[in-house]
Write an enzyme that holds these catalytic residues in place. Structure first.
Site, PDB file in Angstrom:
ATOM      1  N   HIS A  19       0.879  -1.173   0.000  1.00 41.73           N
ATOM      2  CA  HIS A  19       0.000   0.000   0.000  1.00 41.73           C
ATOM      3  C   HIS A  19       0.915   1.220   0.000  1.00 41.73           C
ATOM      4  O   HIS A  19       1.523   1.548   1.020  1.00 41.73           O
ATOM      5  CB  HIS A  19      -0.882  -0.065   1.251  1.00 41.73           C
ATOM      6  CG  HIS A  19      -2.061   0.846   1.212  1.00 41.73           C
ATOM      7  ND1 HIS A  19      -3.147   0.616   0.398  1.00 41.73           N
ATOM      8  CD2 HIS A  19      -2.329   1.995   1.883  1.00 41.73           C
ATOM      9  CE1 HIS A  19      -4.044   1.575   0.577  1.00 41.73           C
ATOM     10  NE2 HIS A  19      -3.559   2.428   1.470  1.00 41.73           N
ATOM     11  N   LYS A 164     -10.032   6.601  -3.248  1.00 40.49           N
ATOM     12  CA  LYS A 164      -9.021   7.610  -2.935  1.00 40.49           C
ATOM     13  C   LYS A 164      -7.720   7.120  -3.528  1.00 40.49           C
ATOM     14  O   LYS A 164      -7.338   5.954  -3.323  1.00 40.49           O
ATOM     15  CB  LYS A 164      -8.947   7.752  -1.415  1.00 40.49           C
ATOM     16  CG  LYS A 164      -7.723   8.437  -0.873  1.00 40.49           C
ATOM     17  CD  LYS A 164      -8.030   9.001   0.499  1.00 40.49           C
ATOM     18  CE  LYS A 164      -6.955   8.705   1.524  1.00 40.49           C
ATOM     19  NZ  LYS A 164      -7.198   9.387   2.797  1.00 40.49           N
ATOM     20  N   LYS A 166      -3.690   7.431  -3.734  1.00 41.72           N
ATOM     21  CA  LYS A 166      -2.534   7.934  -3.005  1.00 41.72           C
ATOM     22  C   LYS A 166      -1.508   8.415  -4.015  1.00 41.72           C
ATOM     23  O   LYS A 166      -0.988   7.620  -4.808  1.00 41.72           O
ATOM     24  CB  LYS A 166      -1.931   6.806  -2.165  1.00 41.72           C
ATOM     25  CG  LYS A 166      -2.751   6.498  -0.941  1.00 41.72           C
ATOM     26  CD  LYS A 166      -2.644   7.636   0.020  1.00 41.72           C
ATOM     27  CE  LYS A 166      -3.216   7.308   1.370  1.00 41.72           C
ATOM     28  NZ  LYS A 166      -3.199   8.459   2.262  1.00 41.72           N
ATOM     29  N   ASP A 195      -5.094  11.820  -2.271  1.00 43.31           N
ATOM     30  CA  ASP A 195      -4.435  12.191  -1.018  1.00 43.31           C
ATOM     31  C   ASP A 195      -2.950  12.362  -1.304  1.00 43.31           C
ATOM     32  O   ASP A 195      -2.273  11.407  -1.691  1.00 43.31           O
ATOM     33  CB  ASP A 195      -4.659  11.099   0.042  1.00 43.31           C
ATOM     34  CG  ASP A 195      -4.202  11.549   1.423  1.00 43.31           C
ATOM     35  OD1 ASP A 195      -3.583  12.630   1.532  1.00 43.31           O
ATOM     36  OD2 ASP A 195      -4.467  10.813   2.403  1.00 43.31           O
ATOM     37  N   GLU A 221      -6.851  15.906  -0.824  1.00 43.09           N
ATOM     38  CA  GLU A 221      -6.528  15.789   0.612  1.00 43.09           C
ATOM     39  C   GLU A 221      -5.069  16.166   0.866  1.00 43.09           C
ATOM     40  O   GLU A 221      -4.165  15.659   0.205  1.00 43.09           O
ATOM     41  CB  GLU A 221      -6.811  14.341   1.036  1.00 43.09           C
ATOM     42  CG  GLU A 221      -6.668  14.093   2.514  1.00 43.09           C
ATOM     43  CD  GLU A 221      -7.171  12.691   2.903  1.00 43.09           C
ATOM     44  OE1 GLU A 221      -8.070  12.147   2.215  1.00 43.09           O
ATOM     45  OE2 GLU A 221      -6.639  12.146   3.887  1.00 43.09           O
ATOM     46  N   ASP A 246      -5.973  16.923   6.583  1.00 35.33           N
ATOM     47  CA  ASP A 246      -5.846  15.656   7.311  1.00 35.33           C
ATOM     48  C   ASP A 246      -4.705  15.770   8.328  1.00 35.33           C
ATOM     49  O   ASP A 246      -4.951  16.056   9.502  1.00 35.33           O
ATOM     50  CB  ASP A 246      -5.636  14.492   6.335  1.00 35.33           C
ATOM     51  CG  ASP A 246      -5.521  13.158   7.058  1.00 35.33           C
ATOM     52  OD1 ASP A 246      -5.797  13.120   8.269  1.00 35.33           O
ATOM     53  OD2 ASP A 246      -5.132  12.150   6.444  1.00 35.33           O
ATOM     54  N   LYS A 270     -10.081  11.650  12.541  1.00 34.30           N
ATOM     55  CA  LYS A 270      -9.478  10.360  12.904  1.00 34.30           C
ATOM     56  C   LYS A 270      -9.446  10.381  14.426  1.00 34.30           C
ATOM     57  O   LYS A 270      -8.899  11.330  15.008  1.00 34.30           O
ATOM     58  CB  LYS A 270      -8.059  10.219  12.340  1.00 34.30           C
ATOM     59  CG  LYS A 270      -8.022   9.994  10.835  1.00 34.30           C
ATOM     60  CD  LYS A 270      -6.612   9.908  10.276  1.00 34.30           C
ATOM     61  CE  LYS A 270      -6.669   9.809   8.758  1.00 34.30           C
ATOM     62  NZ  LYS A 270      -5.357   9.999   8.120  1.00 34.30           N
ATOM     63  N   GLU A 324     -13.709   6.367   5.051  1.00 37.29           N
ATOM     64  CA  GLU A 324     -12.756   5.496   4.355  1.00 37.29           C
ATOM     65  C   GLU A 324     -12.367   4.355   5.311  1.00 37.29           C
ATOM     66  O   GLU A 324     -11.202   3.977   5.388  1.00 37.29           O
ATOM     67  CB  GLU A 324     -11.532   6.297   3.905  1.00 37.29           C
ATOM     68  CG  GLU A 324     -10.859   7.033   5.049  1.00 37.29           C
ATOM     69  CD  GLU A 324      -9.597   7.782   4.655  1.00 37.29           C
ATOM     70  OE1 GLU A 324      -9.343   7.986   3.467  1.00 37.29           O
ATOM     71  OE2 GLU A 324      -8.849   8.156   5.591  1.00 37.29           O
TER      72      GLU A 324
END
Ligand code: MUC
Ligand code: MG
Length: 371
Positions: A19, A164, A166, A195, A221, A246, A270, A324
């Site tokens: 990831h 989303k 990355k 993001d 983001e 974020d 978060k 998410e």
């Protein structure tokens, strides 16, 4: 029933594929899990996740454990967990920052309390408003074709229709082309966001966001570093596409400044960033008062951490951008006996006692490591 002991575990849980974020590629996600035991032997469990050691944020798993063992545990032993807000206020007088550690401890007290009352934890936060919430998936394999294939498969399964992406690693122009290629492949069937994880400077952000906005991307983001609230404010007023804070939106004070200076017109909640569930509700109140849209963010928690966030987000009236909370789906294994359910592009909010998931102690032992 008073708290007798606090045990903190650090776990490395493997993911189903790499990831890739701007600053780190996750192949094993590090979770920190807490178990509080009261004088009758009842337990409360909680989890926070961290990304890439010290590369994403200041709270590393090792610091979370050491700071709880050394500085926070002595402040909660012998206390009644039902007083979790009062206890957290007391802790704030002796422990600065350390939001992830505080969040972990508060959630374990909440679990212990909810279990003793035999209610879901959301009952302690005013009650559940949403039974399910939209859930995005992050495309971050590092490969455009693989991301397209993944998006199409997940659309077909009706698991996600918000993706989303990355970006922020490598050449920004290539990043933009990667996003637009995926947008072209999925068309209007899905909503795409990006993001950047702080990776751009303001000139790069201006150039790239203009192209992303034209290409139909629906949210940007954290394009700029956390220190650049003024730049975030300029981007927010220049572009129509929502700019989301974020990494720059942690404490309630951070979020107040973002709201005041419009350094973003949406905020990724978060629970760990804010320092706990109670503080996250306060962030939501600031956003509500300022007309800022909310998003139910993740640090890629496993099932327990996801249940904590899901239950809390379910008590917030307006989750404009959905969530998410896909974390459990990215792991090869789980640390709970029951799984989080996903259905028709949404996460089903667990509604059993506590956080609605039962810890699997053998798995906790299996994936634990020393500092
Ligand atoms: C982040 O920056 O938002 C959330 C989803 C994901 O893929 O990474 C995380 C962290
Ligand atoms: Mg983010």
């Amino acid at each position: 029933m008073k708290i007798r002991s606090v045990d903190i575990y650090i776990l490395d849980l493997p993911t189903i594929r790499p990831h890739q974020l701007a600053m780190h590629t996750i192949v094993e996600q590090t979770l920190v899990v807490a178990c509080l035991t009261d004088e009758a032997g009842n337990e409360g469990w909680s989890e926070v996740a961290t990304i890439g050691g010290a590369s994403y944020g200041e709270s590393t798993p090792e610091a979370i454990k050491v700071n709880i063992d050394r500085y926070i545990s002595p402040l909660i032993i012998g206390k009644e967990p039902v007083h979790f807000d009062k206890i957290m206020y007391g802790i704030s007088k002796h422990v600065r920052g350390n939001y992830f550690a505080k969040s972990l401890i508060e959630a374990a007290m909440v679990d212990l309390t909810a279990r003793s009352k035999e209610v879901p934890a959301f009952e302690l936060f005013g009650g559940q408003i949403h039974k399910s919430l939209p859930v995005a998936w992050t495309l971050a394999s590092g490969d455009t074709d693989r991301d397209i294939e993944e998006a199409k498969e997940l659309l077909h399964q009706k698991r996600h229709n918000i993706f989303k992406l990355k970006i922020g690693k490598g050449d920004p122009i290539k990043n933009v082309e990667h996003v637009l290629e995926i947008k072209k492949a999925v068309g209007d069937e899905a909503r795409l966001t990006v993001d950047v994880n702080q990776a751009w400077d303001e000139d790069t952000a201006n150039a790239c966001i203009a192209r992303l906005e034209d290409g139909g991307i629906s949210m940007i983001e954290q394009p700029l570093p956390t220190w650049n609230n003024e730049g975030m404010a300029r981007l927010t007023s220049r572009f129509k596409v929502p700019i989301m804070a974020d990494e720059s939106a942690n404490s309630i004070q951070d979020c107040f400044q973002i709201a005041k200076h419009r350094a973003g017109n949406s905020i990724a909640l978060k629970v760990c960033k804010a320092g706990g569930m109670t503080q996250t509700k306060k962030v939501a109140a600031i956003a509500e008062a300022a007309g800022i849209g909310l998003y139910g963010g993740t640090m890629i928690e496993s099932s327990l951490g996801t249940a904590i966030c899901a239950q809390l987000y379910s008590t917030i009236p307006e989750m404009k951008f959905g969530t998410e909370l896909f974390g459990p789906l990215l792991f090869k294994d789980t640390i709970t006996v029951n799984d989080i359910q996903y259905e028709n592009f949404e996460i089903i909010i667990p509604d059993g006692v506590g956080f609605g998931v039962e810890i699997d102690k053998e798995k906790v032992q299996h994936y634990s490591r020393e500092i």
